[in-house]
Every structure is written in C-alpha cells, then in structure tokens.
Design a protein around this motif. Structure first.
Motif, PDB file in Angstrom:
ATOM      1  N   SER A  17       0.827  -1.201   0.000  1.00 41.32           N
ATOM      2  CA  SER A  17       0.000   0.000   0.000  1.00 41.32           C
ATOM      3  C   SER A  17       0.861   1.251   0.000  1.00 41.32           C
ATOM      4  CB  SER A  17      -0.893   0.021   1.245  1.00 41.32           C
ATOM      5  OG  SER A  17      -1.769  -1.076   1.274  1.00 41.32           O
ATOM      6  N   LEU A  18       0.312   2.303  -0.583  1.00 43.38           N
ATOM      7  CA  LEU A  18       0.904   3.627  -0.528  1.00 43.38           C
ATOM      8  C   LEU A  18      -0.218   4.641  -0.393  1.00 43.38           C
ATOM      9  CD1 LEU A  18       3.655   3.651  -3.324  1.00 43.38           C
ATOM     10  CD2 LEU A  18       4.045   3.822  -0.864  1.00 43.38           C
ATOM     11  N   ARG A  19       0.121   5.770   0.197  1.00 45.33           N
ATOM     12  CA  ARG A  19      -0.845   6.863   0.293  1.00 45.33           C
ATOM     13  C   ARG A  19      -0.217   8.096  -0.331  1.00 45.33           C
ATOM     14  NH1 ARG A  19      -5.478   8.009   3.095  1.00 45.33           N
ATOM     15  NH2 ARG A  19      -5.881  10.204   3.615  1.00 45.33           N
ATOM     16  N   LEU A  20      -0.831   8.585  -1.404  1.00 45.30           N
ATOM     17  CA  LEU A  20      -0.374   9.797  -2.056  1.00 45.30           C
ATOM     18  C   LEU A  20      -1.126  10.993  -1.482  1.00 45.30           C
ATOM     19  CD1 LEU A  20      -0.287   8.647  -5.793  1.00 45.30           C
ATOM     20  CD2 LEU A  20       1.447   8.347  -4.001  1.00 45.30           C
ATOM     21  N   SER A  21      -0.423  12.108  -1.422  1.00 44.36           N
ATOM     22  CA  SER A  21      -1.045  13.332  -0.944  1.00 44.36           C
ATOM     23  C   SER A  21      -0.744  14.461  -1.924  1.00 44.36           C
ATOM     24  CB  SER A  21      -0.520  13.686   0.439  1.00 44.36           C
ATOM     25  OG  SER A  21      -1.170  14.828   0.948  1.00 44.36           O
ATOM     26  N   ILE A  60     -11.697   4.401 -12.105  1.00 43.67           N
ATOM     27  CA  ILE A  60     -11.651   3.509 -13.249  1.00 43.67           C
ATOM     28  C   ILE A  60     -11.800   2.080 -12.729  1.00 43.67           C
ATOM     29  CG2 ILE A  60     -10.291   5.038 -14.701  1.00 43.67           C
ATOM     30  CD1 ILE A  60      -7.813   3.387 -13.956  1.00 43.67           C
ATOM     31  N   GLN A  61     -12.240   1.207 -13.600  1.00 49.09           N
ATOM     32  CA  GLN A  61     -12.592  -0.147 -13.181  1.00 49.09           C
ATOM     33  C   GLN A  61     -11.416  -0.878 -12.545  1.00 49.09           C
ATOM     34  OE1 GLN A  61     -15.725  -1.398 -13.247  1.00 49.09           O
ATOM     35  NE2 GLN A  61     -14.884  -3.158 -12.131  1.00 49.09           N
ATOM     36  N   SER A  62     -10.229  -0.675 -13.062  1.00 49.93           N
ATOM     37  CA  SER A  62      -9.072  -1.456 -12.610  1.00 49.93           C
ATOM     38  C   SER A  62      -8.634  -1.127 -11.184  1.00 49.93           C
ATOM     39  CB  SER A  62      -7.899  -1.259 -13.558  1.00 49.93           C
ATOM     40  OG  SER A  62      -7.484   0.090 -13.581  1.00 49.93           O
ATOM     41  N   VAL A  63      -9.091  -0.015 -10.626  1.00 53.03           N
ATOM     42  CA  VAL A  63      -8.677   0.340  -9.266  1.00 53.03           C
ATOM     43  C   VAL A  63      -9.837   0.306  -8.279  1.00 53.03           C
ATOM     44  CG1 VAL A  63      -6.856   1.797 -10.224  1.00 53.03           C
ATOM     45  CG2 VAL A  63      -8.969   2.860  -9.398  1.00 53.03           C
ATOM     46  N   LYS A  64     -11.041   0.052  -8.759  1.00 53.39           N
ATOM     47  CA  LYS A  64     -12.197  -0.002  -7.871  1.00 53.39           C
ATOM     48  C   LYS A  64     -11.998  -1.052  -6.783  1.00 53.39           C
ATOM     49  CE  LYS A  64     -15.982   1.679 -10.765  1.00 53.39           C
ATOM     50  NZ  LYS A  64     -17.237   1.312 -11.478  1.00 53.39           N
ATOM     51  N   GLY A  65     -12.293  -0.672  -5.561  1.00 54.60           N
ATOM     52  CA  GLY A  65     -12.133  -1.579  -4.435  1.00 54.60           C
ATOM     53  C   GLY A  65     -10.733  -1.599  -3.868  1.00 54.60           C
ATOM     54  N   ARG A  66      -9.764  -0.985  -4.564  1.00 51.41           N
ATOM     55  CA  ARG A  66      -8.374  -0.951  -4.084  1.00 51.41           C
ATOM     56  C   ARG A  66      -7.913   0.455  -3.745  1.00 51.41           C
ATOM     57  NH1 ARG A  66      -4.303  -2.249  -7.312  1.00 51.41           N
ATOM     58  NH2 ARG A  66      -5.324  -1.610  -9.255  1.00 51.41           N
ATOM     59  N   PHE A  67      -8.389   1.435  -4.490  1.00 54.83           N
ATOM     60  CA  PHE A  67      -7.972   2.827  -4.295  1.00 54.83           C
ATOM     61  C   PHE A  67      -9.121   3.628  -3.691  1.00 54.83           C
ATOM     62  CE2 PHE A  67      -4.546   3.212  -7.886  1.00 54.83           C
ATOM     63  CZ  PHE A  67      -3.928   2.060  -7.402  1.00 54.83           C
ATOM     64  N   LEU A  78      -5.578  16.768  -1.095  1.00 53.82           N
ATOM     65  CA  LEU A  78      -6.251  15.653  -1.754  1.00 53.82           C
ATOM     66  C   LEU A  78      -5.391  14.418  -1.536  1.00 53.82           C
ATOM     67  CD1 LEU A  78      -8.617  14.923  -3.837  1.00 53.82           C
ATOM     68  CD2 LEU A  78      -6.816  15.070  -5.569  1.00 53.82           C
ATOM     69  N   ALA A  79      -5.994  13.273  -1.308  1.00 61.04           N
ATOM     70  CA  ALA A  79      -5.234  12.057  -1.062  1.00 61.04           C
ATOM     71  C   ALA A  79      -5.718  10.920  -1.958  1.00 61.04           C
ATOM     72  CB  ALA A  79      -5.339  11.641   0.401  1.00 61.04           C
ATOM     73  N   LEU A  80      -4.838   9.951  -2.143  1.00 64.31           N
ATOM     74  CA  LEU A  80      -5.205   8.717  -2.837  1.00 64.31           C
ATOM     75  C   LEU A  80      -4.587   7.563  -2.063  1.00 64.31           C
ATOM     76  CD1 LEU A  80      -6.662   7.565  -5.359  1.00 64.31           C
ATOM     77  CD2 LEU A  80      -4.411   7.456  -6.451  1.00 64.31           C
ATOM     78  N   GLN A  81      -5.419   6.797  -1.391  1.00 61.84           N
ATOM     79  CA  GLN A  81      -4.978   5.598  -0.689  1.00 61.84           C
ATOM     80  C   GLN A  81      -4.998   4.441  -1.675  1.00 61.84           C
ATOM     81  OE1 GLN A  81      -3.883   5.116   2.557  1.00 61.84           O
ATOM     82  NE2 GLN A  81      -3.439   3.031   1.885  1.00 61.84           N
ATOM     83  N   MET A  82      -3.857   3.803  -1.847  1.00 64.73           N
ATOM     84  CA  MET A  82      -3.731   2.728  -2.821  1.00 64.73           C
ATOM     85  C   MET A  82      -3.356   1.437  -2.109  1.00 64.73           C
ATOM     86  SD  MET A  82      -1.717   4.750  -5.874  1.00 64.73           S
ATOM     87  CE  MET A  82      -0.206   4.815  -4.935  1.00 64.73           C
ATOM     88  N   ASN A  83      -4.215   0.441  -2.196  1.00 66.39           N
ATOM     89  CA  ASN A  83      -3.985  -0.859  -1.568  1.00 66.39           C
ATOM     90  C   ASN A  83      -3.867  -1.941  -2.636  1.00 66.39           C
ATOM     91  OD1 ASN A  83      -4.266   0.379   0.990  1.00 66.39           O
ATOM     92  ND2 ASN A  83      -6.478   0.044   0.963  1.00 66.39           N
ATOM     93  N   SER A  84      -3.318  -3.065  -2.243  1.00 70.85           N
ATOM     94  CA  SER A  84      -3.184  -4.219  -3.144  1.00 70.85           C
ATOM     95  C   SER A  84      -2.542  -3.822  -4.466  1.00 70.85           C
ATOM     96  CB  SER A  84      -4.552  -4.859  -3.394  1.00 70.85           C
ATOM     97  OG  SER A  84      -5.142  -5.280  -2.183  1.00 70.85           O
ATOM     98  N   LEU A  85      -1.432  -3.111  -4.367  1.00 67.10           N
ATOM     99  CA  LEU A  85      -0.761  -2.609  -5.571  1.00 67.10           C
ATOM    100  C   LEU A  85      -0.222  -3.748  -6.415  1.00 67.10           C
ATOM    101  CD1 LEU A  85       0.966   0.473  -3.978  1.00 67.10           C
ATOM    102  CD2 LEU A  85      -0.615   0.543  -5.906  1.00 67.10           C
TER     103      LEU A  85
END
Length: 123
Positions: A17-21, A60-67, A78-85
């Motif tokens: 996981s990563l969290r972008l800000s 977008i479909q490819s990140v639904k449920g993960r981001f 603004l943030a973007l939490q990204m899991n299961s990269l």
C-alpha cells in the motif's frame, strides 16, 4: 498563483500500500473538482479517480475496491490511498485540479497540475 504538490510515492512490493497526498495552495480543494491521473512509460496519461465537489468519487474499473480518493478541507489536501498494488499500477501519478466542475474528464480539461510522484510496484 496556484500550486499543487504531490508526495508519498515510492517503491512497494506487490500487494502493498501507498498513500499519495496533494497539497494545494492558491486553490480551494473543498470547492473544486479534483482528480488523480497516472502515466506509465510509453502510455497516455489516464484518469485514475475523480472527486467531485458534489456527488462523491468515481474510479476507473481497474482500481475499484483498491484505491480511495479523499480530501481534507482543513489541510487543503487531496489524497489517494492505494492498496493491493500490482505491477500494472506502476506509473507517475499526478494530482489535477479543475475549474469547470469536471464536466469533462480528459487531461486537457484540467487546468492545474502537480509535478508528479512515482509509484513503482513490485519493488
């Protein structure tokens, strides 16, 4: 003068996981539509997620449920939490701000951009 400054990128193992800000100055995060884009080498810049001023987020479909995209009005970020990269998520990620309420979602429809932050997976 509007500035958007991304942070939080890095190298992470598959499944990590990563969290972008994105810190905004001269631009009000709470009253504008904002988005995250990404661009992999040799590919076009693509929309990843948008957060409308009213109506919530879209992905977008490819990140639904993960981001997860979110905003912090108090910090004007603004943030973007990204899991299961995965390998397919490897790209330069950009924060973008609209002045048109995101009536259209192409890169050319966003007025303000950050310099980007690199996300690499697998490490």
């Amino acid at each position: 003068q509007v500035q958007l400054q991304e942070s939080g990128g890095g190298s992470v193992q598959v499944g990590g996981s990563l969290r972008l800000s994105c810190a905004a100055s001269g631009y009000n995060v709470s009253s504008n539509c904002m988005a995250w884009f990404r661009q992999a080498p040799g590919k076009e810049r693509e929309l990843v997620s948008v957060l409308y001023r009213v109506g919530g987020p879209a992905y977008i479909q490819s990140v639904k449920g993960r981001f997860t995209i979110s905003r912090d009005n108090a910090k004007n970020t603004l943030a973007l939490q990204m899991n299961s990269l995965s390998l397919e998520d490897t790209a330069m990620y950009y924060c973008a701000g609209s002045i048109s309420a995101c009536l259209s979602l192409g890169p050319g429809d966003f007025t303000y951009w950050g310099q980007g932050t690199q996300v690499t997976s697998p490490h």
